[in-house]
Design a protein around this motif. Structure first.
Motif, PDB file in Angstrom:
ATOM      1  N   ALA A 183      -6.535   3.289   2.897  1.00  0.00           N
ATOM      2  CA  ALA A 183      -6.782   2.557   1.655  1.00  0.00           C
ATOM      3  C   ALA A 183      -5.572   2.698   0.743  1.00  0.00           C
ATOM      4  O   ALA A 183      -4.826   3.678   0.814  1.00  0.00           O
ATOM      5  CB  ALA A 183      -8.027   3.095   0.958  1.00  0.00           C
TER       6      ALA A 183
ATOM      7  N   MET B 119       0.845  -1.189   0.000  1.00  0.00           N
ATOM      8  CA  MET B 119       0.000   0.000   0.000  1.00  0.00           C
ATOM      9  C   MET B 119       0.883   1.243   0.000  1.00  0.00           C
ATOM     10  O   MET B 119       1.857   1.321   0.723  1.00  0.00           O
ATOM     11  CB  MET B 119      -0.906   0.001   1.220  1.00  0.00           C
ATOM     12  CG  MET B 119      -1.656  -1.282   1.336  1.00  0.00           C
ATOM     13  SD  MET B 119      -3.339  -1.031   1.681  1.00  0.00           S
ATOM     14  CE  MET B 119      -3.863  -2.726   1.817  1.00  0.00           C
TER      15      MET B 119
ATOM     16  N   SER C   5      -8.162   3.111  -4.097  1.00  0.00           N
ATOM     17  CA  SER C   5      -8.930   1.917  -4.457  1.00  0.00           C
ATOM     18  C   SER C   5      -9.709   1.473  -3.228  1.00  0.00           C
ATOM     19  O   SER C   5      -9.125   1.001  -2.253  1.00  0.00           O
ATOM     20  CB  SER C   5      -7.976   0.812  -4.908  1.00  0.00           C
ATOM     21  OG  SER C   5      -8.691  -0.349  -5.222  1.00  0.00           O
ATOM     22  N   VAL C   6     -11.018   1.672  -3.256  1.00  0.00           N
ATOM     23  CA  VAL C   6     -11.853   1.328  -2.113  1.00  0.00           C
ATOM     24  C   VAL C   6     -13.046   0.508  -2.599  1.00  0.00           C
ATOM     25  O   VAL C   6     -13.853   0.994  -3.379  1.00  0.00           O
ATOM     26  CB  VAL C   6     -12.386   2.592  -1.395  1.00  0.00           C
ATOM     27  CG1 VAL C   6     -13.108   2.223  -0.116  1.00  0.00           C
ATOM     28  CG2 VAL C   6     -11.266   3.565  -1.102  1.00  0.00           C
ATOM     29  N   PRO C   7     -13.162  -0.742  -2.149  1.00  0.00           N
ATOM     30  CA  PRO C   7     -14.328  -1.537  -2.540  1.00  0.00           C
ATOM     31  C   PRO C   7     -15.564  -1.113  -1.747  1.00  0.00           C
ATOM     32  O   PRO C   7     -15.469  -0.356  -0.781  1.00  0.00           O
ATOM     33  CB  PRO C   7     -13.916  -2.962  -2.182  1.00  0.00           C
ATOM     34  CG  PRO C   7     -12.915  -2.809  -1.081  1.00  0.00           C
ATOM     35  CD  PRO C   7     -12.229  -1.488  -1.316  1.00  0.00           C
TER      36      PRO C   7
ATOM     37  N   THR D  21      -7.335  -6.673   2.979  1.00  0.00           N
ATOM     38  CA  THR D  21      -6.936  -6.787   1.584  1.00  0.00           C
ATOM     39  C   THR D  21      -6.777  -5.419   0.919  1.00  0.00           C
ATOM     40  O   THR D  21      -5.826  -5.193   0.175  1.00  0.00           O
ATOM     41  CB  THR D  21      -7.978  -7.611   0.791  1.00  0.00           C
ATOM     42  OG1 THR D  21      -8.096  -8.896   1.411  1.00  0.00           O
ATOM     43  CG2 THR D  21      -7.569  -7.784  -0.660  1.00  0.00           C
ATOM     44  N   HIS D  22      -7.679  -4.504   1.191  1.00  0.00           N
ATOM     45  CA  HIS D  22      -7.692  -3.196   0.531  1.00  0.00           C
ATOM     46  C   HIS D  22      -7.324  -2.041   1.454  1.00  0.00           C
ATOM     47  O   HIS D  22      -7.073  -0.937   0.979  1.00  0.00           O
ATOM     48  CB  HIS D  22      -9.074  -2.924  -0.057  1.00  0.00           C
ATOM     49  CG  HIS D  22      -9.554  -4.026  -0.944  1.00  0.00           C
ATOM     50  ND1 HIS D  22      -9.091  -4.209  -2.217  1.00  0.00           N
ATOM     51  CD2 HIS D  22     -10.428  -5.029  -0.719  1.00  0.00           C
ATOM     52  CE1 HIS D  22      -9.676  -5.268  -2.746  1.00  0.00           C
ATOM     53  NE2 HIS D  22     -10.486  -5.782  -1.859  1.00  0.00           N
ATOM     54  N   THR D  23      -7.348  -2.296   2.762  1.00  0.00           N
ATOM     55  CA  THR D  23      -7.066  -1.259   3.747  1.00  0.00           C
ATOM     56  C   THR D  23      -6.250  -1.845   4.886  1.00  0.00           C
ATOM     57  O   THR D  23      -6.181  -3.061   5.051  1.00  0.00           O
ATOM     58  CB  THR D  23      -8.372  -0.680   4.345  1.00  0.00           C
ATOM     59  OG1 THR D  23      -9.071  -1.727   5.030  1.00  0.00           O
ATOM     60  CG2 THR D  23      -9.265  -0.070   3.268  1.00  0.00           C
TER      61      THR D  23
ATOM     62  N   ASP E 281     -11.436  -5.586   7.072  1.00  0.00           N
ATOM     63  CA  ASP E 281     -10.693  -5.772   5.826  1.00  0.00           C
ATOM     64  C   ASP E 281      -9.187  -5.645   6.016  1.00  0.00           C
ATOM     65  O   ASP E 281      -8.718  -4.732   6.697  1.00  0.00           O
ATOM     66  CB  ASP E 281     -11.148  -4.731   4.795  1.00  0.00           C
ATOM     67  CG  ASP E 281     -10.337  -4.784   3.525  1.00  0.00           C
ATOM     68  OD1 ASP E 281     -10.411  -5.820   2.827  1.00  0.00           O
ATOM     69  OD2 ASP E 281      -9.611  -3.809   3.236  1.00  0.00           O
TER      70      ASP E 281
ATOM     71  N   HIS F 219      -4.646   3.562  -6.292  1.00  0.00           N
ATOM     72  CA  HIS F 219      -4.668   2.775  -7.530  1.00  0.00           C
ATOM     73  C   HIS F 219      -3.246   2.616  -8.028  1.00  0.00           C
ATOM     74  O   HIS F 219      -2.516   3.594  -8.120  1.00  0.00           O
ATOM     75  CB  HIS F 219      -5.493   3.464  -8.623  1.00  0.00           C
ATOM     76  CG  HIS F 219      -6.963   3.448  -8.362  1.00  0.00           C
ATOM     77  ND1 HIS F 219      -7.684   2.286  -8.273  1.00  0.00           N
ATOM     78  CD2 HIS F 219      -7.838   4.458  -8.160  1.00  0.00           C
ATOM     79  CE1 HIS F 219      -8.951   2.589  -8.047  1.00  0.00           C
ATOM     80  NE2 HIS F 219      -9.065   3.900  -7.964  1.00  0.00           N
TER      81      HIS F 219
END
Length: 146
Positions: free
Chosen positions: A140, A4, A57-59, A71-73, A69, A143
């Protein structure tokens, strides 16, 4: 650090049209009625769209999913622009209110009580009974960040 990239204040902007978004509890992340900020947003959708505008990039995660989470954060204790902040009336992240840290001890958030986004000092947000417990902050990834 989970591949990240840390954001910097120089890349984070709040476009003027974000300040006119109205609260709409039916427009939450993942809702079939939700299309960006069209027709309003709840606090999570507002925060995610602001981050997406700034190349994060935030789902579409609900509060508890966001807090869990990895994986993304990831969780952080030292805040920087763009960090997602979670508050609730209890330490439970389910249904937590979400805002975005904008520096200088302040956050922008879209609350049902206000009906529109406000920028407030963190200590003032904590005075609201529904937000008296600061659950924590998540960062987060950007991209394409490594």
């Amino acid at each position: 650090m989970n591949n990240m990239t840390q954001p910097t204040a120089s890349i984070f902007v709040i476009p003027p049209h974000f300040l006119t978004i109205r609260y709409n509890g039916a427009h939450y992340p993942g809702s079939p009625n939700t299309n960006g900020l069209e027709g309003g947003a709840n606090c999570q959708q507002f925060a995610y769209e602001l981050l997406r505008h700034n190349s994060f990039s935030v789902p579409d995660l609900r509060s508890r999913e966001l807090w869990e989470d990895t994986t993304h954060t990831y969780r952080v204790t030292e805040l920087t622009w763009g960090d997602l902040l979670l508050w609730n009336k209890t330490p439970d992240p389910y249904g937590a209110h979400v805002g975005v840290y904008i520096g200088d001890g302040q956050a922008i958030h879209l609350a049902k009580d206000n009906g529109y986004p406000v920028m407030e000092r963190l200590e003032n947000i904590a005075q609201h009974p529904a937000y008296r417990v600061f659950i924590g902050a998540k960062r987060a990834m950007l991209h394409g960040g490594n």
